[in-house]
Design a protein around this motif. Structure first.
Motif, PDB file in Angstrom:
ATOM      1  N   TRP A 124       0.000  -1.399   0.244  1.00 55.82           N
ATOM      2  CA  TRP A 124       0.152   0.402  -0.081  1.00 55.82           C
ATOM      3  C   TRP A 124       0.839   1.721  -0.165  1.00 55.82           C
ATOM      4  O   TRP A 124       0.092   2.725  -0.035  1.00 55.82           O
ATOM      5  CB  TRP A 124      -0.994  -0.407   0.791  1.00 55.82           C
ATOM      6  N   ASP A 125       2.046   1.224  -0.045  1.00 57.25           N
ATOM      7  CA  ASP A 125       2.723   2.256   0.078  1.00 57.25           C
ATOM      8  C   ASP A 125       4.116   2.547  -0.667  1.00 57.25           C
ATOM      9  O   ASP A 125       4.522   3.552  -1.181  1.00 57.25           O
ATOM     10  CB  ASP A 125       3.723   1.939   1.591  1.00 57.25           C
ATOM     11  N   ILE A 126       3.229   1.914  -1.938  1.00 54.37           N
ATOM     12  CA  ILE A 126       3.703   2.139  -3.404  1.00 54.37           C
ATOM     13  C   ILE A 126       2.870   2.437  -4.368  1.00 54.37           C
ATOM     14  O   ILE A 126       1.845   2.058  -3.924  1.00 54.37           O
ATOM     15  CB  ILE A 126       4.474   1.269  -4.258  1.00 54.37           C
ATOM     16  N   GLY A 127       3.352   3.846  -5.355  1.00 55.63           N
ATOM     17  CA  GLY A 127       1.934   4.171  -6.135  1.00 55.63           C
ATOM     18  C   GLY A 127       1.957   3.134  -7.069  1.00 55.63           C
ATOM     19  O   GLY A 127       3.322   2.771  -7.910  1.00 55.63           O
ATOM     20  N   PHE A 128       1.076   2.686  -7.635  1.00 58.71           N
ATOM     21  CA  PHE A 128       0.571   1.563  -8.874  1.00 58.71           C
ATOM     22  C   PHE A 128      -0.148   1.980  -9.513  1.00 58.71           C
ATOM     23  O   PHE A 128      -0.949   3.158  -9.836  1.00 58.71           O
ATOM     24  CB  PHE A 128       0.121   0.852  -8.512  1.00 58.71           C
ATOM     25  N   ARG A 129       0.866   2.434 -10.771  1.00 54.61           N
ATOM     26  CA  ARG A 129       0.062   2.825 -11.955  1.00 54.61           C
ATOM     27  C   ARG A 129      -0.091   1.709 -13.478  1.00 54.61           C
ATOM     28  O   ARG A 129       0.806   1.497 -13.718  1.00 54.61           O
ATOM     29  CB  ARG A 129       0.314   3.856 -13.040  1.00 54.61           C
ATOM     30  N   LEU A 130      -1.518   1.322 -14.029  1.00 53.63           N
ATOM     31  CA  LEU A 130      -1.092   0.113 -15.119  1.00 53.63           C
ATOM     32  C   LEU A 130      -1.843   1.144 -15.994  1.00 53.63           C
ATOM     33  O   LEU A 130      -3.440   1.368 -16.341  1.00 53.63           O
ATOM     34  CB  LEU A 130      -2.267  -1.186 -14.433  1.00 53.63           C
ATOM     35  N   ILE A 131      -1.481   0.915 -17.390  1.00 50.79           N
ATOM     36  CA  ILE A 131      -1.893   1.636 -18.373  1.00 50.79           C
ATOM     37  C   ILE A 131      -2.094   0.355 -19.439  1.00 50.79           C
ATOM     38  O   ILE A 131      -1.142  -0.142 -19.695  1.00 50.79           O
ATOM     39  CB  ILE A 131      -1.505   2.940 -19.337  1.00 50.79           C
ATOM     40  N   SER A 132      -3.123  -0.080 -20.105  1.00 53.13           N
ATOM     41  CA  SER A 132      -3.422  -1.117 -21.060  1.00 53.13           C
ATOM     42  C   SER A 132      -3.789  -0.007 -22.348  1.00 53.13           C
ATOM     43  O   SER A 132      -4.683   0.560 -22.084  1.00 53.13           O
ATOM     44  CB  SER A 132      -4.194  -2.115 -21.058  1.00 53.13           C
ATOM     45  N   ASP A 133      -2.957  -0.374 -23.438  1.00 51.95           N
ATOM     46  CA  ASP A 133      -3.337  -0.251 -24.867  1.00 51.95           C
ATOM     47  C   ASP A 133      -3.648   1.195 -24.461  1.00 51.95           C
ATOM     48  O   ASP A 133      -4.217   1.106 -25.049  1.00 51.95           O
ATOM     49  CB  ASP A 133      -4.698  -0.463 -25.241  1.00 51.95           C
ATOM     50  N   ASN A 134      -2.473   2.591 -23.683  1.00 53.65           N
ATOM     51  CA  ASN A 134      -3.085   3.497 -23.702  1.00 53.65           C
ATOM     52  C   ASN A 134      -3.533   3.466 -23.053  1.00 53.65           C
ATOM     53  O   ASN A 134      -4.365   4.985 -23.172  1.00 53.65           O
ATOM     54  CB  ASN A 134      -2.206   4.276 -25.184  1.00 53.65           C
ATOM     55  N   LYS A 135      -4.633   3.286 -22.440  1.00 59.45           N
ATOM     56  CA  LYS A 135      -5.347   3.933 -21.614  1.00 59.45           C
ATOM     57  C   LYS A 135      -5.144   3.593 -20.169  1.00 59.45           C
ATOM     58  O   LYS A 135      -5.077   2.217 -19.853  1.00 59.45           O
ATOM     59  CB  LYS A 135      -7.387   2.328 -22.413  1.00 59.45           C
ATOM     60  N   GLU A 136      -5.525   4.392 -19.391  1.00 58.68           N
ATOM     61  CA  GLU A 136      -4.956   4.068 -17.603  1.00 58.68           C
ATOM     62  C   GLU A 136      -6.549   3.020 -17.402  1.00 58.68           C
ATOM     63  O   GLU A 136      -7.579   3.352 -17.552  1.00 58.68           O
ATOM     64  CB  GLU A 136      -5.416   5.097 -16.823  1.00 58.68           C
ATOM     65  N   ASN A 137      -5.735   1.539 -16.821  1.00 59.19           N
ATOM     66  CA  ASN A 137      -6.474   1.188 -16.432  1.00 59.19           C
ATOM     67  C   ASN A 137      -6.742   0.852 -14.332  1.00 59.19           C
ATOM     68  O   ASN A 137      -7.842   0.945 -14.217  1.00 59.19           O
ATOM     69  CB  ASN A 137      -6.352  -0.331 -16.442  1.00 59.19           C
ATOM     70  N   MET A 138      -5.418   1.726 -13.894  1.00 56.27           N
ATOM     71  CA  MET A 138      -5.802   1.556 -12.273  1.00 56.27           C
ATOM     72  C   MET A 138      -4.636   2.592 -11.944  1.00 56.27           C
ATOM     73  O   MET A 138      -4.087   2.211 -13.284  1.00 56.27           O
ATOM     74  CB  MET A 138      -5.145  -0.030 -11.989  1.00 56.27           C
ATOM     75  N   ASN A 139      -4.558   3.346 -10.868  1.00 52.74           N
ATOM     76  CA  ASN A 139      -4.254   4.722 -10.250  1.00 52.74           C
ATOM     77  C   ASN A 139      -4.399   4.343  -9.112  1.00 52.74           C
ATOM     78  O   ASN A 139      -5.397   4.874  -9.136  1.00 52.74           O
ATOM     79  CB  ASN A 139      -4.099   5.624 -11.898  1.00 52.74           C
TER      80      ASN A 139
END
Ligand code: ADP
Ligand code: MG
Length: 560
Positions: free
Chosen positions: A182-197
């Motif tokens: 939880w103390d790390i920021g995560f971003r997931l971008i799939s096919d140039n669209k943000e899926n999770m941030n």
């Protein structure tokens, strides 16, 4: 003729890769775990075509120098283990030194990395396990880019599912890693669209809220427990919040997502008697175990563990969840079995008299001569759930407890006194409309005067870190939204901005209908009301109390 042959290194590597790298999500898992071990605070994952075409994991961790970069693709090359002892005291996510060589043997890999704080860096390209290019490339942190997964193992490639299924697995993987880190920021971008941030958060509770939202979190009970060498914080189904599927069941041991039938059973067992057939509890178990009491080196992808003392882990988990479930069930049944003792007064009750007449009563008297007194513990009567009738000061008072409370809170907010603002153990995330969000952020200092401290959280969301005690159970979403509307609309000229806001907040936080006060709460209400500047009116101008003197009553009954 001898039949046995030693396999060539290339084939050996591919066989080994088969155990660790099953699909794109396994690559994502290994790369994220490397970034976590490198002490990153932000990890960004980009994928194309379900990770089949591209997986890139970018971190801001410690990075590597040139020598290590060349070495890290060798099998069994790791910075995380040195001796056999270390193997039984694992504190990192990785330790087998297998992931990078496995990935590199079945894909095209480009790594760009540089030691944190240095200006230099290196870029290295490997195709099917062979180094193709090395260049200097100043960088900070590490980016690993994996393209054309399984390009040289067509049999494996055939087993891949549709892009959307592979994305689904990747989201699952990132979610699990994000939940326990939880103390790390995560971003997931799939096919140039943000899926999770999900940005940095203060703990598992906030992280669950970031990922699943507040409503989901409200359906869970939180419990913590600790014993020798083991600690757990858990979020499990509250009430009847069961599901038809087993999704939302997570076990983390030392922040590592694992599967374990015995721990799962310990949870189900705790719900025995409450769990309907074919329904499943939600659970998030964050277990911390002394690393010497658990073996992580059981499964190549580290999905399973072996406990030194399986039974004591079972008992520990089972006890903790059972207590939570039981405690919560008792509260639930109480509301149906216990009648609040202040609700109604049996009129036949009579006992000794008293003439002490402060409004905060020990005993109440309603008549001059005929001494009809209510039971000491029942000195007031609820009329509906808003009005309270109380005798005293030679007459009868009718109090609107909602309006009275509003007056008290209004003056407290206005003067900024007695708010008892506390930092929340679990900060609350509030999503607002774009306009509300902007105006709230522009007025952070004024909100602080009211004991409400909040920070920007991005994406039309604020994170509320401190609240006055009286607001801790209030609908904070509604309050902020109302405050914003008030700020946007402006206030009438006869009121200051601060007065208008104080009235809004007081209205939200004052006692709502249905809440019945007990003796002590009622006494406090009356005392506090007396101390306000305008005890007879709520901030909106409605009366807080109406008094009938005995004379008034006599007139009404035509006795005068
Ligand atoms: P393991 O994680 O089991 O040690 P890997 O093959 O995953 O094995 O990685 C090999 C080594 O490469 C790690 O031990 C670590 O020193 C280094 N490494 C890998 N990824 C990173 C990264 N993102 N940042 C810094 N170092 C890394
Ligand atoms: Mg690793």
């Amino acid at each position: 003729m001898p039949q046995i042959k030693i396999l060539p290194p290339d084939l050996r590597n591919k066989i080994a890769a088969g155990e660790v790298i099953e699909r794109p999500a396994s690559v994502v898992k290994e790369l994220i775990e490397n970034s976590i071990d490198a002490e990153s605070t932000d990890i960004r994952i980009d994928i194309l075509y379900g990770g089949k075409r591209l997986i890139r994991v970018l971190d801001n961790g410690m990075g590597m120098d040139k020598e290590d970069t060349l070495l890290c693709f060798e099998r069994h090359a790791t910075s995380k283990l040195a001796t056999e002892d270390d193997l039984f005291n694992i504190k990192t996510m990785g330790f087998r030194g297998e992931a990078l060589p496995s990935i590199a043997s079945v894909s095209k890999v480009k790594i760009v990395t540089g030691i944190k704080g240095s200006r230099s860096g290196i870029s290295l390209e490997i195709i099917g396990g062979e180094v193709k290019e090395i260049r200097d490339s100043p960088s900070m942190g590490t980016s690993v880019e994996v393209t054309d997964l399984f390009f040289n193992t067509p049999a494996r490639k055939k087993f891949l599912k549709s892009n959307s299924t592979e994305v689904f697995h990747i989201i699952d993987t990132v979610t699990k890693e994000a939940l326990s880190h939880w103390d790390i920021g995560f971003r997931l971008i799939s096919d140039n669209k943000e899926n999770m941030n999900v940005p940095f958060s203060s703990g598992p509770r906030e992280r669950i809220m970031q990922v699943y939202g507040e409503e989901f979190l409200n359906g869970l009970s939180e419990a913590g427990a600790e014993a020798a060498g083991i600690k757990m914080i858990s979020y499990v189904t509250k009430g009847d919040n069961f599901r038809n599927m087993k999704s939302h069941q997570f076990i983390f041991i030392n922040r590592r997502p694992i599967r374990d039938q015995s721990v799962v059973h310990a949870v189900y067992q705790a719900y025995e008697g409450f769990l309907p057939r074919d329904r499943h509890p939600i659970f998030f178990l964050f277990i911390d175990l002394d690393p010497r009491k658990v073996d992580f080196n059981v499964h190549p992808a580290k999905r399973e563990v072996r406990f030194e003392d399986k039974e004591s882990v079972y008992r520990f988990v089972n006890n903790c969840i059972r207590k939570t479930v039981k405690g919560e069930r008792t509260d639930y049944t109480k509301q149906f079995t216990e009648v609040p003792d202040t609700k109604s007064v049996p009129f036949s009750e009579t006992c000794s008299s008293s003439h002490s007449l402060p409004l905060v009563l020990q005993e109440s008297v309603i008549s001059e001569n005929l001494e009809l007194v209510y039971k000491t513990s029942l000195p007031f009567i609820y009329l509906g759930d808003t009005f309270i009738a109380v005798s005293g000061m030679g007459g009868l008072s009718l109090i609107d407890h909602h309006a009275a409370h509003e007056r008290i809170l209004y003056e407290k907010f206005l003067k900024g006194i007695d708010l008892g603002s506390h930092r929340l153990l679990f900060p609350r995330q509030v999503r607002l409309s774009h306009k509300e969000y902007r105006v709230i952020l522009e007025n952070v200092p004024m909100l602080k005067d009211f004991g409400i401290e909040l920070d920007d959280f991005g994406h039309e969301t604020v994170i509320v870190r401190s609240l006055p005690d009286i607001l801790k159970d209030a609908d904070i979403n509604g309050i902020l939204s109302d405050i914003a509307a008030c700020m946007l609309e402006g206030v009438s000229p006869d009121k200051s901005f601060k007065e208008a806001l104080a009235a809004k907040i007081a209205c939200h936080s004052s006692i709502r209908g249905k809440e019945i006060l007990n003796q002590e709460e009622f006494s406090n209400l009356i005392t506090d009301l007396e101390q306000t500047e305008h005890p007879d009116q709520c901030p909106h101008g409605r009366p807080t109390r109406i008094f009938f003197s005995l004379d008034d009553l006599k007139k009404m009954f035509k006795r005068k």
